[in-house]
Design an enzyme around this catalytic site. Structure first.
Site, mmCIF file in Angstrom:
data_model
loop_
_atom_site.group_PDB
_atom_site.id
_atom_site.type_symbol
_atom_site.label_atom_id
_atom_site.label_comp_id
_atom_site.label_asym_id
_atom_site.label_seq_id
_atom_site.Cartn_x
_atom_site.Cartn_y
_atom_site.Cartn_z
ATOM 1 C CG ASP A 44 -3.409 -49.269 -16.939
ATOM 2 O OD1 ASP A 44 -2.433 -50.035 -16.913
ATOM 3 O OD2 ASP A 44 -3.796 -48.663 -17.946
ATOM 4 C CB ALA A 45 -7.063 -49.676 -11.310
ATOM 5 C CG ASP A 46 -4.003 -52.842 -8.565
ATOM 6 O OD1 ASP A 46 -5.079 -52.290 -8.243
ATOM 7 O OD2 ASP A 46 -3.825 -54.069 -8.529
ATOM 8 C CG ASP A 48 -3.503 -44.824 -12.696
ATOM 9 O OD1 ASP A 48 -2.342 -44.717 -13.132
ATOM 10 O OD2 ASP A 48 -4.517 -44.813 -13.415
ATOM 11 C CB SER A 93 3.294 -34.630 -18.565
ATOM 12 O OG SER A 93 3.532 -34.024 -17.346
ATOM 13 C CG LEU A 94 -1.379 -31.699 -20.522
ATOM 14 C CD1 LEU A 94 -2.698 -32.240 -21.046
ATOM 15 C CD2 LEU A 94 -1.249 -30.211 -20.838
ATOM 16 C CD GLU A 127 -7.541 -30.497 -27.165
ATOM 17 O OE1 GLU A 127 -7.566 -29.271 -27.395
ATOM 18 O OE2 GLU A 127 -6.667 -31.263 -27.582
ATOM 19 C CE LYS A 129 -4.226 -36.051 -19.671
ATOM 20 N NZ LYS A 129 -3.888 -37.464 -19.620
ATOM 21 C CG ASP A 131 -6.513 -43.564 -20.791
ATOM 22 O OD1 ASP A 131 -5.309 -43.300 -20.649
ATOM 23 O OD2 ASP A 131 -7.125 -44.365 -20.061
ATOM 24 N NE ARG A 150 5.011 -38.707 -22.151
ATOM 25 C CZ ARG A 150 4.151 -38.375 -21.211
ATOM 26 N NH1 ARG A 150 3.635 -37.170 -21.189
ATOM 27 N NH2 ARG A 150 3.784 -39.233 -20.293
ATOM 28 C CE1 TYR A 238 -1.793 -34.040 -27.598
ATOM 29 C CE2 TYR A 238 -3.418 -35.712 -28.124
ATOM 30 C CZ TYR A 238 -2.248 -35.340 -27.505
ATOM 31 O OH TYR A 238 -1.534 -36.258 -26.797
ATOM 32 C CE LYS A 326 -5.961 -37.534 -15.717
ATOM 33 N NZ LYS A 326 -5.138 -38.083 -14.798
ATOM 34 C CB CYS A 431 -12.407 -70.314 8.781
ATOM 35 S SG CYS A 431 -11.089 -70.178 7.572
ATOM 36 C CB CYS A 434 -9.259 -74.112 8.712
ATOM 37 S SG CYS A 434 -9.776 -72.853 9.888
ATOM 38 C CB CYS A 455 -10.324 -67.819 10.625
ATOM 39 S SG CYS A 455 -9.700 -69.469 10.932
ATOM 40 C CB CYS A 461 -6.614 -71.335 9.477
ATOM 41 S SG CYS A 461 -7.379 -70.675 7.996
HETATM 42 S S1 IVH Z 1 -1.730 -31.429 -24.920
HETATM 43 C C1 IVH Z 1 2.535 -29.720 -23.587
HETATM 44 N N1 IVH Z 1 -4.034 -32.521 -25.458
HETATM 45 O O1 IVH Z 1 -1.891 -36.265 -21.973
HETATM 46 C C2 IVH Z 1 1.517 -30.768 -23.411
HETATM 47 N N2 IVH Z 1 -2.414 -33.861 -24.383
HETATM 48 O O2 IVH Z 1 -0.549 -35.575 -19.359
HETATM 49 C C3 IVH Z 1 0.846 -31.102 -24.708
HETATM 50 N N3 IVH Z 1 -3.150 -36.157 -23.959
HETATM 51 O O3 IVH Z 1 1.431 -36.548 -22.929
HETATM 52 C C4 IVH Z 1 -0.197 -32.119 -24.522
HETATM 53 N N4 IVH Z 1 -5.141 -35.964 -24.858
HETATM 54 O O4 IVH Z 1 -0.252 -37.909 -24.221
HETATM 55 C C5 IVH Z 1 -2.824 -32.705 -24.909
HETATM 56 N N5 IVH Z 1 -6.107 -33.360 -26.042
HETATM 57 C C6 IVH Z 1 -4.912 -33.528 -25.493
HETATM 58 C C7 IVH Z 1 -4.520 -34.762 -24.964
HETATM 59 C C8 IVH Z 1 -3.267 -34.884 -24.392
HETATM 60 C C9 IVH Z 1 -4.293 -36.787 -24.274
HETATM 61 C C10 IVH Z 1 -2.021 -36.786 -23.264
HETATM 62 C C11 IVH Z 1 -0.714 -36.618 -23.941
HETATM 63 C C12 IVH Z 1 0.179 -35.985 -22.916
HETATM 64 C C13 IVH Z 1 -0.535 -36.273 -21.649
HETATM 65 C C14 IVH Z 1 -0.244 -35.195 -20.635
#
Ligand code: IVH
Length: 658
Positions: A44-46, A48, A93-94, A127, A129, A131, A150, A238, A326, A431, A434, A455, A461
């Site tokens: 995931d890190a790579d 991202d 998404s947000l 609240e 977020k 993961d 989704r 949520y 974030k 090295c 070699c 090296c 090598c």
């Molecule tokens: S609100 C209209 N609340 O983050 C958007 N999303 O990047 C409604 N997520 O797809 C989303 N925690 O999967 C909301 N407390 C939270 C959340 C949350 C995780 C995720 C969710 C969304 C993504 C957006």
């Protein structure tokens, strides 16, 4: 793999466009692997880090944003194994916020957009977020009828059977719930359940899962609901989609209603009334984060009143009434078990930390970069002390950081926990592959010692030779299908002369050698087979003619990346001209040398690296053997196909500096 990419600030527009094209296709491929086949190739890190790099480049070159840019996609297209479900209301998404200042801007922006309000104060909710993966649960007449992922935001996957195995999700709603309601939220796996699952895997000697989110996603997207049932998945409600009658007028009220209906809701959600309060709560949650039994990656702020949410509305992909603040790079403490030295194509010795496995921001980290030997000693790039001069020793308790970075890094050591008698790390002077001397060059211009130790073994090598071959067949070089890193390692190690490949020309003689050999047929080797061998030969044959810039790039000359290779190809027109001129330029004086230096975009360091390459007899031998097998197309003849142009002579390179 270490990221040796250029900083975004240094990219030219052409390089940026090339990289965006690459990132678009690469990220699409990883999306397909991850979502479509549940078989991610990278962490995931790579992933991202690739996305973040894409965003950074787009920020700097907005004109280059592509139609198929990964930043325009909300999620991955749904896979084919589950029935598609079209969401009654899209799942968006947000927007992201990365600093306290940006968070204040978000609040100010909301006030600005709404103009004067009678009571003037706007309440927000804050609240965690979560993961995990978002889920839409549709209830009709108070019965759960459909559960959908989704997907791409418009169409998701029908995972109802699997969701029914999760006990904390109600199958029915109380009598006061509306006739139609879609409750939305996040499916996740608790950290403790994840650890228990991995302990079980370890006991059975099976490979471990990477992180709770991937595991939750994989567990949910099982065609056999029994597998999902065996994994403990959880849910937080949520948000909502279609709803026939609104039970509340605020965000907070809605979530309280969900709770009353029997849904788990997050206990850290609060209703607050100023940017200061939001930030206070953000930092509170940030402090709580390590003790929470689920991964979170930020705090979501939402305008509380639903009528104001409606007025604020949406941008193309996200609501104007919410943002995700974030968390910055995550850090964790762990023990440094050892330091490995990796040898790259150019002979660079890179120290890699081997760590006691540790979860950093939801990802299990076992390796981290240590950059170079000065970094280990506590010395920065300009000779200044870093970490107040603290060095890093094997056995130390270290702080590992994971950010948008491709590879985690060690940022500090805990001196109090250093074992008595711990020795400073001695960076090898030879090295490890070699045994040749490994040296730090002196930069002729600055007179400073290079940070990187290299090296001196060159082709002797094994590590350099293998990396060279991998580069030769890579995507922007010869791009030979079916000849990836694994196969290169295999052919390199092969002892039999009918299948050994140690230098690039041998790729093109492989088929002939195979035809002659009775004994060692590739098709009898595990992992090959008749069809794949034929395909491989076809792929190799296809590359017997190749664009000049690809040929030059494939040679793997230090400092000659794709852009420089293109520049050289355009300037010299044909390989004959180029090769001849480079040999002639070896005296570092005279016409050929001057002409090379006069090409715009080629500086002295690059020019020197090229002529150095052409001074090495071994390189000349390999290149001439290669030219027996392949024909680099000359740039002129490629041009002539579209527009006739007078033949360009190598002695008058195309793009001269003014
Ligand atoms: S609100 C209209 N609340 O983050 C958007 N999303 O990047 C409604 N997520 O797809 C989303 N925690 O999967 C909301 N407390 C939270 C959340 C949350 C995780 C995720 C969710 C969304 C993504 C957006």
């Amino acid at each position: 793999m270490l990221n040796e990419k250029k900083p975004v600030e240094q990219l030219t527009e052409t390089e940026a466009a090339e990289e965006l094209a690459f990132l678009a296709s690469e990220l699409a491929r990883h999306d397909a692997l991850y979502h479509g086949q549940d078989a991610p190739e990278i962490s995931d890190a790579d992933y991202d880090a690739l996305k973040r790099r894409n965003d950074l480049i787009e920020d700097r070159f907005p004109a280059l944003i592509r139609e198929d840019s990964p930043s325009r996609k909300v999620g991955a297209a749904p896979s084919l194994t589950f029935q598609p479900v079209v969401h009654a209301r899209p799942m968006l998404s947000l927007d992201n916020t990365f600093s306290d200042e940006d968070a204040r801007d978000f609040v100010a922006g909301v006030y600005r957009f709404l103009g004067k309000l009678p009571d003037h104060s706007i309440a927000f909710t804050a609240e965690p977020k979560i993961d995990g993966l978002s889920m839409s649960l549709r209830y009709e007449n108070r019965r759960l009828v459909t559960a959908a992922t989704r997907g791409d935001g418009t169409t998701g996957e029908n995972v109802t059977a699997n969701i029914r195995t999760i006990r904390m999700i109600p199958q029915t709603l109380p009598a006061d719930a509306p006739d139609v309601v879609e409750v939305r939220g996040e499916i996740y796996m608790a950290k403790s359940d994840f650890a228990a699952l991995n302990a079980e895997m370890a006991a059975q000697g099976r490979p471990l899962y990477v992180n709770p989110r991937n595991t939750a996603s994989g567990s949910l997207r099982q065609l056999d609901a029994k597998v999902t049932a065996s994994r403990k998945l959880r849910f937080f409600a949520y948000a909502w989609g279609e709803i026939s009658a609104m039970p509340a007028e605020t965000q907070f009220g809605m979530v309280e209603t969900f709770k009353a209906w029997g849904f788990p809701v997050n206990p850290l959600m609060q209703r607050l009334s100023s940017a200061d309060e939001l930030l206070q709560h953000y930092h509170h949650i940030e402090r709580e984060r390590p003790d929470l039994d689920y991964d979170i990656d930020g705090v979501v702020y939402k305008v509380d009143r639903l009528d104001l949410q409606a007025r604020l509305g949406f941008r193309s992909r996200s609501p104007r009434w919410a943002t995700a603040h974030k968390f910055p790079a995550e850090q964790a403490f762990t023990r440094l078990k050892g330091i490995d030295i990796q040898v790259g194509r150019t002979g660079a010795l890179t120290p890699v930390a081997r760590l006691e496995p540790i979860t950093v921001g939801g990802v299990v980290v076992t390796n981290a970069t240590l950059h170079n030997e000065d970094y280990i000693r506590g010395i920065g790039n300009s000779g200044e002390p870093i970490r107040e001069g603290r060095d890093i020793r094997i056995g130390d308790m270290v702080i590992v950081q994971r950010a948008g970075d491709v590879i985690p890094q060690i940022v500090d050591v805990v001196m109090d926990e250093r074992a008595e008698g711990a020795e400073p790390y001695r960076f090898p002077a030879t090295c490890p592959v070699c045994g040749s001397h490994a040296v730090r060059d002196i930069n002729e211009k600055t007179g400073k010692v290079d940070a990187v130790r290299r090296c001196t073994g060159g082709f002797v090598c094994r590590a350099q030779a293998v990396e060279h071959l991998k580069h030769f067949v890579s995507r922007h070089a010869f791009d030979i299908e079916g000849l990836g890193s694994k196969q290169i390692e295999f052919f390199f190690e092969a002892e039999d002369s009918a299948m050994q490949i140690r230098t690039a020309p041998e790729i093109f003689t492989l088929k002939r050698r195979q035809q002659k050999s009775e004994l060692t047929k590739l098709e009898n080797i595990d992992g090959f087979g008749k069809v794949s061998v034929e395909k491989l030969f076809e792929a190799i044959e296809k590359r017997r003619t190749i664009a000049l810039h690809r040929f030059i790039y494939a040679l793997g000359i230090r400092h000659v990346g794709e852009t420089t290779a293109k520049l050289l190809a355009r300037s010299y027109g044909s390989y004959d001209h180029f090769g001849e001129a480079m040999v002639e330029a070896g005296s570092l004086a005279g016409d050929a040398w001057n002409e090379l230096n006069s090409i715009e975009g080629i500086g002295e360091v690059v020019a020197r690296a090229i002529v150095e390459f052409y001074k090495e007899p071994r390189n000349l031998k390999v290149v001439s053997a290669l030219l027996e097998e392949v024909r680099p197309e000359s740039a002129e003849s490629r041009l002539r196909r579209t527009a006739p142009s007078p033949a360009r002579r190598w002695s008058s390179p195309g793009r001269l500096k003014k």
